[in-house]
Design a protein around this motif. Structure first.
Motif, PDB file in Angstrom:
ATOM      1  N   THR A 190       0.825  -1.214   0.000  1.00  0.00           N
ATOM      2  CA  THR A 190       0.000   0.000   0.000  1.00  0.00           C
ATOM      3  C   THR A 190       0.863   1.270   0.000  1.00  0.00           C
ATOM      4  O   THR A 190       0.331   2.388   0.026  1.00  0.00           O
ATOM      5  CB  THR A 190      -0.928   0.014   1.229  1.00  0.00           C
ATOM      6  N   ASP A 191       2.132   1.054  -0.023  1.00  0.00           N
ATOM      7  CA  ASP A 191       3.051   2.197  -0.074  1.00  0.00           C
ATOM      8  C   ASP A 191       2.854   2.940  -1.401  1.00  0.00           C
ATOM      9  O   ASP A 191       2.635   2.325  -2.454  1.00  0.00           O
ATOM     10  CB  ASP A 191       4.490   1.678   0.040  1.00  0.00           C
ATOM     11  N   ALA A 192       2.910   4.227  -1.351  1.00  0.00           N
ATOM     12  CA  ALA A 192       2.634   5.050  -2.526  1.00  0.00           C
ATOM     13  C   ALA A 192       3.560   4.729  -3.681  1.00  0.00           C
ATOM     14  O   ALA A 192       3.146   4.704  -4.859  1.00  0.00           O
ATOM     15  CB  ALA A 192       2.744   6.523  -2.153  1.00  0.00           C
ATOM     16  N   ASN A 193       4.819   4.451  -3.382  1.00  0.00           N
ATOM     17  CA  ASN A 193       5.774   4.160  -4.458  1.00  0.00           C
ATOM     18  C   ASN A 193       5.436   2.856  -5.178  1.00  0.00           C
ATOM     19  O   ASN A 193       5.566   2.747  -6.394  1.00  0.00           O
ATOM     20  CB  ASN A 193       7.201   4.083  -3.889  1.00  0.00           C
ATOM     21  N   ILE A 194       5.020   1.909  -4.401  1.00  0.00           N
ATOM     22  CA  ILE A 194       4.641   0.626  -5.030  1.00  0.00           C
ATOM     23  C   ILE A 194       3.335   0.802  -5.800  1.00  0.00           C
ATOM     24  O   ILE A 194       3.189   0.296  -6.916  1.00  0.00           O
ATOM     25  CB  ILE A 194       4.495  -0.460  -3.948  1.00  0.00           C
ATOM     26  N   GLN A 195       2.408   1.539  -5.220  1.00  0.00           N
ATOM     27  CA  GLN A 195       1.129   1.755  -5.874  1.00  0.00           C
ATOM     28  C   GLN A 195       1.308   2.420  -7.244  1.00  0.00           C
ATOM     29  O   GLN A 195       0.585   2.091  -8.188  1.00  0.00           O
ATOM     30  CB  GLN A 195       0.227   2.638  -5.001  1.00  0.00           C
ATOM     31  N   LYS A 196       2.304   3.296  -7.337  1.00  0.00           N
ATOM     32  CA  LYS A 196       2.539   3.965  -8.615  1.00  0.00           C
ATOM     33  C   LYS A 196       2.934   2.967  -9.701  1.00  0.00           C
ATOM     34  O   LYS A 196       2.715   3.195 -10.887  1.00  0.00           O
ATOM     35  CB  LYS A 196       3.667   4.991  -8.460  1.00  0.00           C
ATOM     36  N   ARG A 197       3.506   1.847  -9.280  1.00  0.00           N
ATOM     37  CA  ARG A 197       3.991   0.878 -10.261  1.00  0.00           C
ATOM     38  C   ARG A 197       2.871  -0.051 -10.750  1.00  0.00           C
ATOM     39  O   ARG A 197       3.078  -0.849 -11.655  1.00  0.00           O
ATOM     40  CB  ARG A 197       5.133   0.047  -9.657  1.00  0.00           C
ATOM     41  N   PHE A 198       1.689   0.033 -10.118  1.00  0.00           N
ATOM     42  CA  PHE A 198       0.585  -0.858 -10.491  1.00  0.00           C
ATOM     43  C   PHE A 198       0.186  -0.684 -11.960  1.00  0.00           C
ATOM     44  O   PHE A 198      -0.087  -1.652 -12.666  1.00  0.00           O
ATOM     45  CB  PHE A 198      -0.639  -0.572  -9.607  1.00  0.00           C
ATOM     46  N   ALA A 199       0.157   0.579 -12.379  1.00  0.00           N
ATOM     47  CA  ALA A 199      -0.322   0.844 -13.732  1.00  0.00           C
ATOM     48  C   ALA A 199       0.555   0.171 -14.778  1.00  0.00           C
ATOM     49  O   ALA A 199       0.079  -0.259 -15.840  1.00  0.00           O
ATOM     50  CB  ALA A 199      -0.367   2.348 -13.971  1.00  0.00           C
ATOM     51  N   SER A 200       1.851   0.053 -14.458  1.00  0.00           N
ATOM     52  CA  SER A 200       2.769  -0.542 -15.430  1.00  0.00           C
ATOM     53  C   SER A 200       2.474  -2.016 -15.673  1.00  0.00           C
ATOM     54  O   SER A 200       2.868  -2.583 -16.694  1.00  0.00           O
ATOM     55  CB  SER A 200       4.205  -0.374 -14.929  1.00  0.00           C
TER      56      SER A 200
END
Lengths: 285, 383
Positions: free
Chosen positions: A264-274
């Protein structure tokens, strides 16, 4: 009369037949396995969980993550409750019975659902009004001369709920198709992917996130001209989605907490779209 | 009448045999049906369990120890293919832990079939399938009821037909014996009559002739009178024992003669009316003669009558014989002695019937109907 009763009693009690199942044995107490964190549940989350496991490993996270094959949201919830796994992967809302189990739940993102088709299907998409007719048995020939072949997922597939909101009448048409045994039914995402890839003219309900994450050679169909993709959602558009979450026994919160905090960390969440998934919209717990 | 009642004896034994046969018929077919169908049902249950165990195996191989959480999809798949309809499915792990499945509820009368799922030689799961035996039991019961009807029918035929045959045979034997007895009685009477006529009668006649050749003597006249009386008695006895006139003169004339002689002997006025008769069998003629003889004797003995009537009429193929009197016999005096029984027995043996009654004034009336062409087995020889 007595002889008659005796003979019938002999026949009734003395004939072939296997013994009924014995009483269920007492459940074995759960033995917590140290060293691994076991994840299982909906097939829609398997590519995401595998990728998260890789990212977790890259950051040196412990314990090691083991992702099992998809066994449905219900299976994930039940296995998590039994303690057979640490985190259950769920892509639908709780049922009343499941809600009473008292499990913890953390939403991790969304996946986009829609209709995928064989890569050579010469159609760009369907209108929402066309969709029920697809399953109602209407024979439709494609411009390439192939027949359109609808494929069904099992009733428990969580993508159905998201799509039913888009196309009124789709639910009834699908139920009728089940009753009439009109189309082939697939019981997992991987089975659906294989069927779509190998059947010319085929089209079926599918997770677009799964398709992107696994880089499957399938065609995404538009609905009313809208592509059901992560980009559409991120651009503020509307496409059918379903919420993805992890469930766990509350007495194991401490064990799963680091991993949940990681995903749920923001940095990991940003990678979801990829990898084709929509990040969670709510703030980290 | 045969002292041993063959029909009753046979009926007792046939009853046991019939009941046993009926039970065998009723039980055997429904039981065979039940056993065969139950075996078939069990094979079906086991076959479905084996099929499910095979499907489960591929699930287990994919799921790495978590297969039991994916069984709802397996059962949905089975249900969608119509394989779970009317079947109760139970899946257990190797250590007998219950696995959640969706299936029809457990039937009230289940028949279980089971199969194991082995992976790499180890039993991982066991599949139990229960099928409902209710319909089979209901069908078997209906079959039982149907065969109950059939067994009753067969039992009834098995009992009634032989018993009827034996009963008929017994009646025929009894009649044959009665006819034989009557024939022997007539034969004996004829023999005795012949011996009296040819022996004692001839001797007395010779003695009477010898006396007539002797010189007149008062004692000889008495002796001659005694011999005449003796000869007369012998002639009457011979006539009673074997009516010579019947064979010589025919029934009609014989009856007239007997009535006259009976009237002369007893003082009873006897009026005899006989129609013109067709040719009759010796049995029939003898029967008519003996019935008249016996009836008149009875009247003379018990009726206190002054007059008696004998009527023999021909009506189509029957003889109607009536003997009645103007007597005043009391009802209690009409006892069924040997004579009256003999009348009935003779009529019965010739397929006829006899009615013996007293009217309100005490007049005895004997009425006998005899078929002219009666079937008889034992012939009576004419003299």
């Amino acid at each position: 009369m007595r002889i008659y009763i005796l003979l019938y009693a002999l026949c009734f009690f003395g004939c072939a037949g296997d013994l009924p199942p014995p009483p269920v044995a007492l459940s074995k107490p759960f033995v917590e396995r140290q060293g691994t964190l076991r994840l299982a549940g909906t097939g829609a989350m398997v590519p995401l969980a595998k990728r998260l496991s890789t990212w977790w490993g890259e950051t040196g996270g412990q314990p090691q993550i083991v992702v099992e094959e998809g066994m449905g949201s219900g299976g994930g919830i039940r296995a998590a409750y039994d303690g057979a796994i640490d985190l259950g992967m769920v892509s639908r809302a709780w049922t009343d019975d499941e809600a009473r189990l008292g499990l913890g739940r953390v939403v991790v993102g969304q996946d986009v659902v829609g209709f995928a088709a064989h890569p050579l299907v010469p159609l760009a998409g369907f209108s929402s009004r066309e969709l029920p007719a697809l399953f109602e048995g209407e024979r439709r020939m494609l411009p390439d001369g192939n027949w359109l072949v609808p494929l069904l997922r099992d009733r428990a597939e969580s993508a159905h709920a998201a799509l039913d909101g888009v196309a009124p009448g789709l639910r009834n048409a699908r139920e009728e198709a089940y009753r009439q045994k009109r189309w082939r039914v697939l019981y997992s995402d991987s089975a659906m992917a294989q069927a779509l890839a190998s059947t010319p003219g085929s089209v079926g309900v599918f997770s677009m996130s799964f398709l992107v994450a696994e880089q499957l050679p399938l065609k995404m169909m538009r609905i009313d001209g809208i592509s059901p993709t992560v980009e559409t959602i991120l651009a503020g558009g509307v496409a059918p989605t379903r919420e993805l979450c992890f469930v766990f026994r509350k007495d194991r919160r401490a064990r799963v907490e680091p991993f949940l905090r990681f995903i749920t960390d923001a940095n990991i969440q940003k990678r979801f779209a990829s990898i084709g998934y929509v990040p969670r919209s709510e703030p980290a717990p | 009448m045969i002292p041993f009642d063959l029909t009753r004896w046979f009926r007792r034994r046939m009853l046991l045999l019939t009941v046993l046969t009926a039970i065998v018929i009723q039980v055997s077919a429904p039981t065979a049906y039940y056993l065969a169908k139950r075996h078939e049902l069990w094979l079906e249950a086991r076959s479905f369990a084996t099929q499910t165990a095979g499907l489960l195996r591929s699930e287990i191989e994919q799921q790495n120890g978590l297969w039991q959480y994916n069984t709802p999809k397996l059962t949905e798949r089975l249900a969608s293919e119509g394989l779970l309809s009317g079947r109760h499915l139970v899946i257990r792990t190797a250590d007998n832990q219950a696995v959640s499945v969706f299936a029809d509820p457990l039937p009230i009368r289940p028949l279980w079939g089971r199969a194991d799922t082995h992976v790499q030689g180890d039993r991982v799961a066991r599949v139990y399938v229960a099928l409902d035996m209710g319909p089979l039991l209901r069908t078997t019961l209906w079959l039982g009821f149907s065969f109950a009807g059939l067994s009753l029918l067969v039992g009834a035929l098995l009992y009634v037909l032989p018993v009827f045959a034996v009963s008929t045979a017994q009646r025929r034997i009894e009649r044959l014996l009665a006819e034989l007895a009557l024939a022997m009685q007539e034969e004996d009477r004829r023999r005795i009559a012949r011996e009296l006529h040819d022996g004692v009668g001839q001797a007395l006649t010779a003695a009477r002739l010898k006396i007539m050749t002797l010189e007149a003597h008062p004692a000889l006249a008495d002796l001659s009178k005694l011999l005449d009386d003796a000869l007369m008695d012998i002639r009457r006895s011979v006539e009673r024992l074997s009516p010579l006139s019947l064979s010589d003169l025919g029934l009609s004339e014989a009856l007239h003669r007997h009535c006259e002689s009976f009237s002369a002997a007893t003082g009873l006025s006897v009026f005899c009316e006989v129609d013109e008769l067709p040719p009759l069998s010796a049995q029939l003629e003898t029967a008519c003669y003996r019935i008249v003889q016996e009836s008149l004797t009875n009247t003379a003995k018990h009726a206190h009558a002054k007059r008696a009537w004998v009527q023999l009429r021909v009506e189509e193929d029957h003889l109607l014989l009536a003997v009645y009197d103007d007597g005043r016999a009391n009802t209690p005096t009409l006892v069924w002695g040997q004579g009256l029984r003999g009348i009935s027995e003779r009529a019965r043996l010739l397929d006829g019937n006899a009615s013996i009654s007293l009217d309100k004034n005490g007049s005895l009336r004997v009425e006998v109907t005899l078929p002219i062409h009666a079937n008889t087995t034992v012939p009576i020889q004419k003299r």
